[in-house]
Design a protein around this motif. Structure first.
Motif, short mmCIF file in Angstrom:
data_model
loop_
_atom_site.label_atom_id
_atom_site.label_comp_id
_atom_site.label_asym_id
_atom_site.label_seq_id
_atom_site.Cartn_x
_atom_site.Cartn_y
_atom_site.Cartn_z
N GLY A 1 11.31 -8.59 -7.27
CA GLY A 1 11.70 -7.77 -6.12
C GLY A 1 11.27 -6.32 -6.22
N GLN A 2 10.30 -6.03 -7.09
CA GLN A 2 9.90 -4.64 -7.34
C GLN A 2 8.59 -4.28 -6.62
N VAL A 3 8.44 -3.00 -6.40
CA VAL A 3 7.18 -2.49 -5.83
C VAL A 3 6.58 -1.53 -6.85
N ALA B 1 5.63 -6.74 -5.59
CA ALA B 1 4.53 -6.14 -4.83
C ALA B 1 3.87 -5.04 -5.65
N VAL B 2 2.58 -4.85 -5.40
CA VAL B 2 1.85 -3.72 -5.94
C VAL B 2 1.43 -2.86 -4.76
N ALA B 3 1.64 -1.56 -4.88
CA ALA B 3 1.28 -0.65 -3.77
C ALA B 3 0.17 0.30 -4.24
N PRO B 4 -1.09 -0.10 -4.01
CA PRO B 4 -2.19 0.78 -4.43
C PRO B 4 -2.24 2.03 -3.56
N GLY B 5 -2.82 3.08 -4.16
CA GLY B 5 -3.08 4.30 -3.39
C GLY B 5 -4.45 4.22 -2.77
N ASN C 1 -0.51 0.09 12.74
CA ASN C 1 -0.58 -1.36 12.54
C ASN C 1 -0.59 -1.71 11.05
N TYR C 2 -1.44 -1.02 10.30
CA TYR C 2 -1.57 -1.29 8.86
C TYR C 2 -0.27 -0.95 8.13
N ALA C 3 0.33 0.20 8.47
CA ALA C 3 1.59 0.60 7.82
C ALA C 3 2.69 -0.42 8.09
N ALA C 4 2.73 -0.92 9.34
CA ALA C 4 3.75 -1.93 9.68
C ALA C 4 3.55 -3.17 8.82
N SER C 5 2.30 -3.58 8.65
CA SER C 5 2.04 -4.79 7.86
C SER C 5 2.40 -4.56 6.39
N SER D 1 0.85 -1.20 0.00
CA SER D 1 0.00 0.00 0.00
C SER D 1 0.88 1.24 0.00
N VAL D 2 0.32 2.34 -0.49
CA VAL D 2 1.00 3.63 -0.38
C VAL D 2 1.31 3.93 1.10
N VAL D 3 0.48 3.38 1.98
CA VAL D 3 0.68 3.59 3.42
C VAL D 3 1.94 2.86 3.92
N GLY D 4 2.28 1.77 3.27
CA GLY D 4 3.53 1.06 3.61
C GLY D 4 4.76 1.81 3.14
#
Ligand code: NAP
Length: 247
Positions: free
Chosen positions: A236-238, A182-186, A154-158, A142-145
Motif C-alpha cells: 500500500g506504499q507509494v 506504487a512507484v511515483a517517478p519524477g 487527464n494524466y494527473a487524474a489517472s 507519477s510525481v504528477v499524481g
C-alpha cells in the motif's frame, strides 16, 4: 535480486521505464512477459535483450484498456510459464492540454490506458495470486499524481487514481500474501519526455533537488525491489523515485 523461477508481466515493456524493468527482472532470472501497443521493432529488441540478460521472454501486442486483450495476455503468460508472480502496470500515455482546450477524447484516452488498463490487469492476475497466496503488484504512478501539473489534468487524474487503487487493492489482498505498491517517478529520460521543449526541460530540471533527470534504470531498481522477496512486508506504499521533487 533473485527472480529465478518467477514469472512477471510488465505492461508497456517495449520502451522506456518498462523496458528497463524487463531487463532488471531478467537479470535476476525471471521469465518476462511484456506487452506493448504497436511498436513491433522496439518489442523485438527488448525481447532479445531480455534473453541476453538471463531471462526468458514473451512479447505480445495488447492494448491494456481492452479487457479481452488483457485476459488473452494473462492466459498466454500462464500457458507459457505456468504461473504469474509479478505484475508491473507500467503502460502509459500522455495527451497534454490545458483544461479549456482538452477534448473529452484526450481525457478518456489517457484514463483508459493509464488507469483502466491497470484495473483490468490487476483484476486478471488477482484471482491467480490469491490462489497461490503470494504475488507482487507494482503500479507506475507519477510525481504528477502527487503534485498535479498544469496541462495534465487527464494524466494527473489517472496517476492519482493509480494511488487510490493501489491502496485499496493492497487492503483487499494483504491477508493473502499479495502486496500492491506504487512507484511515483519524477522526470525520467524516455520517449515520453523527449518531446518537451528545451525550456520546459530546463525548468523541470531546475525543480529537481538532485539536479539531474532520472534514468529508466533508476526507476527499474525501485520496481524490482518492490517486486522482490525483500519487500514482503511492504504494501500500500507509494515510493517516489524523483531526485527529491515530491518532498
Ligand atoms: P514510453 O517511453 O512512452 O513507453 C510507453 C510504453 O507503454 C511503450 O512500451 C508503449 O508501447 C506502451 N503502451 C502505451 N500505450 C499502451 C497501451 N494502451 N497498451 C499497452 N501498452 C501501451 O513511457 P515511459 O516514459 O517509459 O513511461 C512508463 C510509465 O511511467 C508510464 O505509466 C508513465 O506514465 C510513467 N511515468 C513516466 C515518467 C517519465 O518522466 N518518463 C514520469 C512519471 C511516470 P509501444 O512501444 O508499442 O508504443
Amino acid at each position: 535480486m533473485n527472480f529465478t523461477g518467477k514469472t512477471a508481466i510488465v505492461t508497456g515493456g517495449s520502451r522506456g521505464i518498462g523496458r528497463a524493468v524487463c531487463l532488471e527482472l531478467a537479470a535476476g532470472g525471471a521469465n518476462v512477459v511484456f506487452c506493448y501497443a504497436g511498436n513491433d521493432a522496439a518489442a523485438h529488441k527488448t525481447a532479445q535483450d531480455v534473453e541476453a540478460a538471463g531471462g526468458r521472454a514473451l512479447a505480445l501486442r495488447c492494448d491494456v484498456s481492452d479487457a479481452a486483450q488483457v485476459d488473452a495476455l494473462v492466459s498466454a503468460a500462464e500457458e507459457r510459464f505456468g504461473r504469474i508472480d509479478i505484475l508491473v502496470n507500467n503502460a502509459g500515455i500522455t495527451r497534454d492540454n490545458l483544461l479549456l482546450r482538452m477534448s473529452e477524447a484526450e481525457f478518456d484516452m489517457v484514463v483508459a490506458a493509464n488507469l483502466k488498463g491497470a484495473f483490468l490487469c490487476m483484476k486478471a492476475v488477482s484471482k491467480r495470486m490469491l490462489k497461490q497466496r503470494c504475488g507482487r503488484i507494482v503500479n507506475l504512478s507519477s510525481v504528477v499524481g502527487l503534485r498535479g501539473n498544469a496541462g495534465q489534468v487527464n494524466y494527473a487524474a489517472s496517476k492519482a487514481g493509480i494511488i487510490g487503487m493501489t491502496k485499496s487493492l493492497a487492503k483487499e489482498l494483504a491477508s493473502r500474501g499479495v502486496t500492491v505498491n506504487a512507484v511515483a517517478p519524477g522526470f525520467i529520460e524516455t520517449d515520453m519526455t523527449a518531446a518537451l521543449s528545451e525550456s520546459a526541460r530546463s525548468a523541470a530540471q531546475g525543480s529537481i533537488p538532485m539536479g539531474r533527470l532520472g534514468t529508466p534504470e533508476d526507476v527499474a531498481k525501485a520496481v524490482a525491489f518492490l517486486a522482490g522477496d525483500d519487500a514482503a512486508y511492504i504494501t500500500g506504499q507509494v515510493l517516489a523515485v524523483d531526485g527529491g521533487m515530491a518532498m
